[in-house]
Scaffold this motif. Structure first.
Motif, PDB file in Angstrom:
ATOM      1  N   THR A 169      -1.662 -11.336  34.538  1.00 64.14           N
ATOM      2  CA  THR A 169      -0.900 -11.493  33.283  1.00 64.14           C
ATOM      3  C   THR A 169      -1.623 -10.802  32.130  1.00 64.14           C
ATOM      4  OG1 THR A 169      -1.934 -13.645  32.895  1.00 64.14           O
ATOM      5  CG2 THR A 169       0.221 -13.642  33.993  1.00 64.14           C
ATOM      6  N   LYS A 170      -2.962 -10.787  32.179  1.00 64.05           N
ATOM      7  CA  LYS A 170      -3.722 -10.119  31.115  1.00 64.05           C
ATOM      8  C   LYS A 170      -3.550  -8.602  31.191  1.00 64.05           C
ATOM      9  CE  LYS A 170      -7.215 -13.734  30.500  1.00 64.05           C
ATOM     10  NZ  LYS A 170      -8.655 -14.080  30.618  1.00 64.05           N
ATOM     11  N   ALA A 171      -3.529  -8.063  32.408  1.00 64.91           N
ATOM     12  CA  ALA A 171      -3.313  -6.618  32.563  1.00 64.91           C
ATOM     13  C   ALA A 171      -1.893  -6.247  32.133  1.00 64.91           C
ATOM     14  CB  ALA A 171      -3.558  -6.195  34.008  1.00 64.91           C
ATOM     15  N   LEU A 172      -0.924  -7.081  32.501  1.00 70.78           N
ATOM     16  CA  LEU A 172       0.462  -6.810  32.132  1.00 70.78           C
ATOM     17  C   LEU A 172       0.636  -6.885  30.616  1.00 70.78           C
ATOM     18  CD1 LEU A 172       3.317  -6.175  32.934  1.00 70.78           C
ATOM     19  CD2 LEU A 172       3.654  -8.571  33.593  1.00 70.78           C
ATOM     20  N   THR A 173      -0.030  -7.822  29.984  1.00 71.63           N
ATOM     21  CA  THR A 173      -0.005  -7.900  28.517  1.00 71.63           C
ATOM     22  C   THR A 173      -0.543  -6.611  27.908  1.00 71.63           C
ATOM     23  OG1 THR A 173      -0.252 -10.309  28.542  1.00 71.63           O
ATOM     24  CG2 THR A 173      -0.867  -9.171  26.506  1.00 71.63           C
ATOM     25  N   LEU A 174      -1.627  -6.090  28.479  1.00 69.07           N
ATOM     26  CA  LEU A 174      -2.204  -4.833  28.004  1.00 69.07           C
ATOM     27  C   LEU A 174      -1.228  -3.678  28.200  1.00 69.07           C
ATOM     28  CD1 LEU A 174      -4.610  -3.245  26.872  1.00 69.07           C
ATOM     29  CD2 LEU A 174      -5.540  -3.144  29.207  1.00 69.07           C
ATOM     30  N   TRP A 175      -0.554  -3.637  29.353  1.00 69.71           N
ATOM     31  CA  TRP A 175       0.448  -2.598  29.600  1.00 69.71           C
ATOM     32  C   TRP A 175       1.522  -2.632  28.504  1.00 69.71           C
ATOM     33  CZ3 TRP A 175       1.872  -3.027  35.548  1.00 69.71           C
ATOM     34  CH2 TRP A 175       0.747  -2.680  36.319  1.00 69.71           C
ATOM     35  N   LEU A 176       2.026  -3.822  28.229  1.00 64.39           N
ATOM     36  CA  LEU A 176       3.092  -3.968  27.233  1.00 64.39           C
ATOM     37  C   LEU A 176       2.608  -3.520  25.850  1.00 64.39           C
ATOM     38  CD1 LEU A 176       4.517  -7.375  28.481  1.00 64.39           C
ATOM     39  CD2 LEU A 176       5.803  -5.227  28.400  1.00 64.39           C
ATOM     40  N   GLU A 177       1.354  -3.850  25.525  1.00 60.63           N
ATOM     41  CA  GLU A 177       0.792  -3.410  24.240  1.00 60.63           C
ATOM     42  C   GLU A 177       0.720  -1.887  24.180  1.00 60.63           C
ATOM     43  OE1 GLU A 177      -2.980  -5.329  24.134  1.00 60.63           O
ATOM     44  OE2 GLU A 177      -2.187  -7.242  23.349  1.00 60.63           O
ATOM     45  N   ARG A 178       0.251  -1.265  25.266  1.00 62.74           N
ATOM     46  CA  ARG A 178       0.119   0.194  25.298  1.00 62.74           C
ATOM     47  C   ARG A 178       1.482   0.890  25.184  1.00 62.74           C
ATOM     48  NH1 ARG A 178      -4.436   2.691  27.541  1.00 62.74           N
ATOM     49  NH2 ARG A 178      -3.335   4.580  26.911  1.00 62.74           N
ATOM     50  N   VAL A 179       2.511   0.260  25.722  1.00 66.78           N
ATOM     51  CA  VAL A 179       3.857   0.836  25.668  1.00 66.78           C
ATOM     52  C   VAL A 179       4.473   0.664  24.281  1.00 66.78           C
ATOM     53  CG1 VAL A 179       6.208   0.519  26.600  1.00 66.78           C
ATOM     54  CG2 VAL A 179       4.256   0.658  28.145  1.00 66.78           C
ATOM     55  N   GLY A 180       3.918  -0.267  23.492  1.00 68.80           N
ATOM     56  CA  GLY A 180       4.388  -0.416  22.113  1.00 68.80           C
ATOM     57  C   GLY A 180       5.111  -1.712  21.805  1.00 68.80           C
ATOM     58  N   PHE A 181       5.043  -2.680  22.710  1.00 71.62           N
ATOM     59  CA  PHE A 181       5.643  -3.983  22.431  1.00 71.62           C
ATOM     60  C   PHE A 181       4.698  -4.802  21.563  1.00 71.62           C
ATOM     61  CE2 PHE A 181       8.124  -2.866  26.211  1.00 71.62           C
ATOM     62  CZ  PHE A 181       9.396  -3.289  25.848  1.00 71.62           C
ATOM     63  N   SER A 182       5.254  -5.781  20.876  1.00 68.48           N
ATOM     64  CA  SER A 182       4.448  -6.667  20.039  1.00 68.48           C
ATOM     65  C   SER A 182       4.831  -8.120  20.313  1.00 68.48           C
ATOM     66  CB  SER A 182       4.669  -6.349  18.555  1.00 68.48           C
ATOM     67  OG  SER A 182       6.028  -6.533  18.200  1.00 68.48           O
ATOM     68  N   ASN A 183       4.070  -9.035  19.724  1.00 73.43           N
ATOM     69  CA  ASN A 183       4.315 -10.479  19.876  1.00 73.43           C
ATOM     70  C   ASN A 183       4.502 -10.847  21.354  1.00 73.43           C
ATOM     71  OD1 ASN A 183       4.608 -13.140  19.074  1.00 73.43           O
ATOM     72  ND2 ASN A 183       6.771 -12.930  18.536  1.00 73.43           N
ATOM     73  N   ILE A 184       3.566 -10.423  22.181  1.00 70.00           N
ATOM     74  CA  ILE A 184       3.653 -10.621  23.635  1.00 70.00           C
ATOM     75  C   ILE A 184       3.100 -11.997  23.988  1.00 70.00           C
ATOM     76  CG2 ILE A 184       2.926  -9.714  25.882  1.00 70.00           C
ATOM     77  CD1 ILE A 184       2.386  -7.015  24.178  1.00 70.00           C
ATOM     78  N   ARG A 185       3.889 -12.767  24.739  1.00 70.31           N
ATOM     79  CA  ARG A 185       3.460 -14.112  25.147  1.00 70.31           C
ATOM     80  C   ARG A 185       3.700 -14.309  26.632  1.00 70.31           C
ATOM     81  NH1 ARG A 185       7.695 -13.314  21.711  1.00 70.31           N
ATOM     82  NH2 ARG A 185       8.747 -15.314  22.053  1.00 70.31           N
ATOM     83  N   VAL A 186       2.725 -14.899  27.306  1.00 67.97           N
ATOM     84  CA  VAL A 186       2.918 -15.371  28.678  1.00 67.97           C
ATOM     85  C   VAL A 186       3.412 -16.805  28.561  1.00 67.97           C
ATOM     86  CG1 VAL A 186       1.832 -15.848  30.904  1.00 67.97           C
ATOM     87  CG2 VAL A 186       1.028 -13.912  29.503  1.00 67.97           C
TER      88      VAL A 186
END
Length: 323
Positions: free
Chosen positions: A256-273
């Motif tokens: 989940t931490k790696a996926l959060t990083l992926w989403l950040e790199r793609v440009g998403f914000s306010n990411i929550r698991v």
């Protein structure tokens, strides 16, 4: 071969934020119709025409997907419906209740929806996209929230036929399934909410896939991403050597931490698991509506915490993010 379903959809989006989709979609679907269709497609189409017209006395979408009571039809019609629905096996995502007939699908998809729903933005008056929607179970549950439109995208022809079989009992004009993959979607940037549940790990290029999802959302829109994950830190990404739980088309399982990083790199914000849960033998199992192998056959019989290949058993996470 003519499909009125698609023309209805064109009319539905003609005066919506999705109207620019009409520049490419009719040609894409015309190409789909002229391509090699599944060997059973003509049979499925014929079966759809054989469903009896029934009077549906109730529509329930909040707690389950139920159209009509058993008392609406006689025993002969009930047997006829069971026989027709069985022709569209295997039924994987559900369950559905049609005139008292319980289509007991392989997956208890209602359990997944119960884990997802508390964490998402209200769908009222929103344009919603479900990428890899299967036969459309979750789309019906989304419809309960009174959106303007729910669109499913899934290239499986069987799922399209299953969706149309169910929709005959509730022909709501706000819900549509298109037999296309995410790679065929232009950058619409028009949906308020995009769901992708159970798709990411099937993609050879997960980062490209996340960009494709992002390009469907308007600025400020919400992504609801559900996928297989593994335990670990920001650098943990697992790739099976061949099969994973007997599935050939599994590529990347991030933490989940790696996926959060992926989403950040793609440009998403306010990411929550918002949820992490193992898949249980009660949630995915063989039934009389899906008679081939299921999860029990894919786990180590001596240790259900491992797959039959020796990998960690399925663990699924839900992440929410904004464009």
């Amino acid at each position: 071969m003519s499909f009125p379903w698609f023309k209805d959809f064109y009319q539905q989006i003609a005066h919506s934020p999705l109207s620019h989709w009409l520049e490419v979609l009719p040609a894409q679907l015309a190409l789909w119709q002229s391509a090699q269709l599944h060997g059973d497609f003509a049979k499925w189409l014929k079966l759809l025409s054989l469903f009896p017209q029934t009077s549906v006395s109730n529509i329930e979408l909040q707690d389950k997907v139920e159209f009509g009571f058993a008392s609406d039809i006689d025993e002969h019609t009930s047997k006829q419906l069971v026989g027709l629905f069985k022709q569209f096996m295997p039924w994987r995502k559900g369950p559905f209740f049609i005139h008292g007939i319980h289509i007991d699908t392989e997956w208890r998809s209602d359990w997944k929806w119960d884990r997802v729903k508390p964490h998402i933005h209200s769908l009222k008056n929103r344009h919603v996209l479900d990428v890899g929607c299967g036969s459309g179970y979750h789309m019906w549950r989304m419809l309960a929230e009174d959106p303007k439109l729910v669109v499913g995208a899934d290239p499986s022809q069987l799922f399209l036929m299953q969706f149309q079989a169910i929709k005959q009992f509730n022909p709501d004009p706000r819900i549509h399934l298109l037999p296309i993959g995410v790679e065929q979607l232009p950058e619409l940037q028009a949906f308020d909410t995009v769901f992708s549940m159970g798709v990411l790990y099937h993609r050879k290029s997960p980062i490209d896939f996340l960009y494709q999802l992002k390009s469907q959302l308007r600025k400020g829109g919400e992504l609801v991403l559900e996928t297989l994950v593994v335990e670990g830190d920001e650098q943990t990404v697992f790739m099976p050597e061949d099969r994973y739980a007997q599935m050939r088309n599994v590529w990347y399982l991030p933490s989940t931490k790696a996926l959060t990083l992926w989403l950040e790199r793609v440009g998403f914000s306010n990411i929550r698991v918002v949820d992490v849960a193992p898949t249980t033998l009660d949630e995915q199992r063989k039934t009389q509506w899906m008679e081939s192998q299921s999860l029990a056959d894919f786990l180590d019989p001596q240790d259900n915490s491992r797959t039959i290949e020796g990998y960690p058993a399925p663990l699924r996470a839900v992440l929410i993010a904004e464009r």
